[in-house]
Design an enzyme around this catalytic site. Structure first.
Site, short mmCIF file in Angstrom:
data_model
loop_
_atom_site.label_atom_id
_atom_site.label_comp_id
_atom_site.label_asym_id
_atom_site.label_seq_id
_atom_site.Cartn_x
_atom_site.Cartn_y
_atom_site.Cartn_z
N CYS A 36 0.82 -1.21 0.00
CA CYS A 36 0.00 0.00 0.00
C CYS A 36 0.85 1.25 0.00
O CYS A 36 1.63 1.46 -0.93
CB CYS A 36 -1.06 -0.02 1.08
SG CYS A 36 -0.46 -0.21 2.75
N ARG A 37 0.73 2.09 1.02
CA ARG A 37 1.35 3.42 0.91
C ARG A 37 2.82 3.47 1.31
O ARG A 37 3.54 4.36 0.89
CB ARG A 37 0.60 4.42 1.78
CG ARG A 37 -0.79 4.68 1.30
CD ARG A 37 -1.50 5.68 2.20
NE ARG A 37 -2.87 5.85 1.77
CZ ARG A 37 -3.94 5.78 2.56
NH1 ARG A 37 -3.77 5.52 3.85
NH2 ARG A 37 -5.13 5.96 2.08
#
Lengths: 224, 224
Positions: free
Chosen positions: B176-177
């Site tokens: 993800c981030r």
DNA sequence: TAGTCATTCAATCAATAACTTGACTGATTG
DNA sequence: CAATCAGTCAAGTTATTGATTGAATGACTA
């Protein structure tokens, strides 16, 4: 604050804040040369004793330095996390994007040494084939605490008096406390003016040590 | 202050101070996903608009983000210096020496995913021989701004509803981030509980992009 | 061109940080 | 054990920072 992500960012920020103070960075550079007493560190940085002590404690709480007692003195040295790596990343970022740093560097340092510094890898290669003499221009006590193996120690202040010890037929590579240490810049400028073939090592002693390369200790002031 | 060394340390410290604030680090992580308006960033971080705006300006002055105007909105994105590298160094240092971070990580994240994450190199290898499916669990709009090539985007919130899209015979790697983004941890936990063979990528999208690896843009939601 | 929207600016307040001063502690030395 | 030395602690001052509020700007839109 109960959010784990927020909490982690807050932890990171706390560490960054510790580095967010010029005096602390300077203390850190000196501690990176080897163990030093609070008094000495205060002297080296020009801070008051109490102020230096307090900054050192902040650095210690964040793990950037460790301390141990020796008699009535308290000795501080670099912590054992990847401190140098972090400082290196900060330096590289600063060089990339900070006009002011580029300005100071170019107006002050570049004037003294317009040529490219020698990288660690290049130095290692050249040391291998003996085509270079290493010069450590830090004060003698810092040299004694640790230095690149085989380096010749002539503190910058003594350079004029001890020119005879330097080779005229071999290239010299000078280093000191770190990438921004003024001593090596000035040594290169001074010696080059006298006709020596001399370059500056990109890194200083702490970076060398942090890279896991062997270091010499007090005694061996000469090439092997 | 006229001492060039002191001045350089002060410059470094100024940059470190900018990172010395949890909210700014969080804004930075969101800006690293791609261009975002001030309003959106404020929303994502839970800061007031004015506060977010001011933090973003601090980040911009230090070069950590850049901004451009698009109509009446102001879009912020990651700056182009080695920002991710610096944040990575900070993270690695924190992990090494900060008991609190290790504590939070182990009590929260490790509980969710006790297994080792997959490194970028390993992933590249596995992608080469097609033995893995990449899963991007960020919201769709972040995915659209850029993602690892060939990744399948199922936002974490939609995961339950869209299980059919996931293979049961191939290993899944979720990201993800960034290294501390909660989404991929939770995705791994959720899917593993359902019997999927899934691991977490060590890095997030910004690290991948910063490494100079190719990124996909809106449109290709499927493996090639 | 008046109205609206997104963002920034300015003023303010509370909290934190840096530095100084002087008192305190812990270890050595006479 | 008193004196001294090296460092730390505590209190106070000043400066800086983070957050809030409301006003001001700049750009589209009816």
């Amino acid at each position: 604050m109960t959010n784990p992500k927020t909490e982690i960012f807050e932890q990171f920020a706390e560490l960054a804040r510790v580095l967010g103070q010029g005096n602390r960075l300077e203390l850190l550079e000196h501690a990176a040369q080897g163990e030093r007493s609070v008094e000495r560190l205060a002297q080296l940085t020009g801070l008051s004793l109490a102020n230096a002590s307090q900054h050192l404690q902040v650095l210690r709480r964040a793990g950037f330095v460790r301390s141990r007692r020796d008699g009535k003195r308290m000795l501080y040295r670099l912590g054992d996390g990847p401190v140098i790596e972090l400082l290196g990343a900060l330096r590289r970022y600063a060089e990339h994007s900070r006009a002011e740093v580029r300005g100071i560097v170019s107006s002050y340092f570049d004037r003294l040494d317009s040529l490219e510094p020698v990288s660690r890898d290049t130095l290692l290669q050249r040391l291998g084939d003996g085509s270079v003499v290493l010069l450590d221009v830090r004060p003698q006590d810092e040299f004694a605490l640790g230095h690149l193996p085989g380096a010749l120690n002539i503190p910058f202040a003594d350079l004029e008096r001890r020119l005879a010890e330097l080779p005229t037929d071999t290239q010299i590579v000078a280093y000191c406390r770190g990438p921004y240490c003024v001593l090596s810049f000035e040594a290169v400028a001074a010696l080059r003016a006298k006709g020596y073939d001399i370059k500056r090592l990109e890194d200083g002693f702490p970076e060398w040590k942090a890279a896991g390369l062997p270091v010499g200790v007090a005694g061996d002031h000469r090439l092997p």
